[in-house]
Design a protein around this motif. Structure first.
Motif, short mmCIF file in Angstrom:
data_model
loop_
_atom_site.label_atom_id
_atom_site.label_comp_id
_atom_site.label_asym_id
_atom_site.label_seq_id
_atom_site.Cartn_x
_atom_site.Cartn_y
_atom_site.Cartn_z
N TYR A 103 0.85 -1.19 0.00
CA TYR A 103 0.00 0.00 0.00
C TYR A 103 0.89 1.24 0.00
N HIS A 105 1.40 5.13 1.17
CA HIS A 105 0.99 5.99 2.27
C HIS A 105 1.39 7.43 1.96
N TYR A 117 2.66 11.38 8.78
CA TYR A 117 1.60 10.66 8.09
C TYR A 117 0.32 11.49 8.02
N ASP A 121 -4.09 6.39 2.67
CA ASP A 121 -3.46 5.22 2.08
C ASP A 121 -4.08 4.98 0.71
#
Length: 139
Positions: A103, A105, A117, A121
């Motif tokens: 995945y 991010h 972050y 995603d």
């Protein structure tokens, strides 16, 4: 006394240099492996007002990710190619030939600080085979 003057001069120099720095915010996508975080694509910088604007940086990067990747859809097309294709081509040009079942991010970096972050995603896993975006096959 010399030590005091040296300390004051150093503090003034740091203050002068930091006041000359423009605020900036970078937005990039990463995949995680067992041993590293790999930047797979960097989007254009976004403007922020100052280096204390974490929410502003995060929100502007989140908006940029959603607009430029159609809400982190790796199979969405942009100018005739998939979002995943652009990522795979960028990886290939940086000598990363294979990514499988990962995945993507979304992160932001402000004024040289740590990558943070955004909470986004990719909708699908990324699979790249020698620069080509492919459908992932789970094992």
């Amino acid at each position: 006394m010399k030590t005091f003057l040296l300390a004051v001069t150093a503090l003034l120099a740091v203050g002068f240099v930091s006041s000359q720095t423009e605020a900036w915010c970078r937005c990039a996508m990463f995949v995680s492996s067992n041993s590293a975080e790999i930047m797979v694509y960097e989007l254009p910088e976004v403007n922020i007002t100052d280096c204390n604007s974490h929410n502003q940086c995060k929100n502007r990067c989140t908006n940029e990710f959603n607009v430029m990747t159609n809400n982190m859809d790796l199979w969405s097309t942009v100018d005739g190619e998939t979002v995943g294709h652009y990522i795979c081509q960028d990886l290939y040009s940086n000598f990363i030939f294979f990514i499988h079942n990962s995945y993507v991010h979304a992160y932001y970096e402000m004024c040289g600080g740590p990558w943070e972050y955004t909470g986004l995603d990719s909708q699908q896993m990324l699979c790249c085979n020698v620069g080509q975006h492919e459908h992932c096959i789970s094992r």
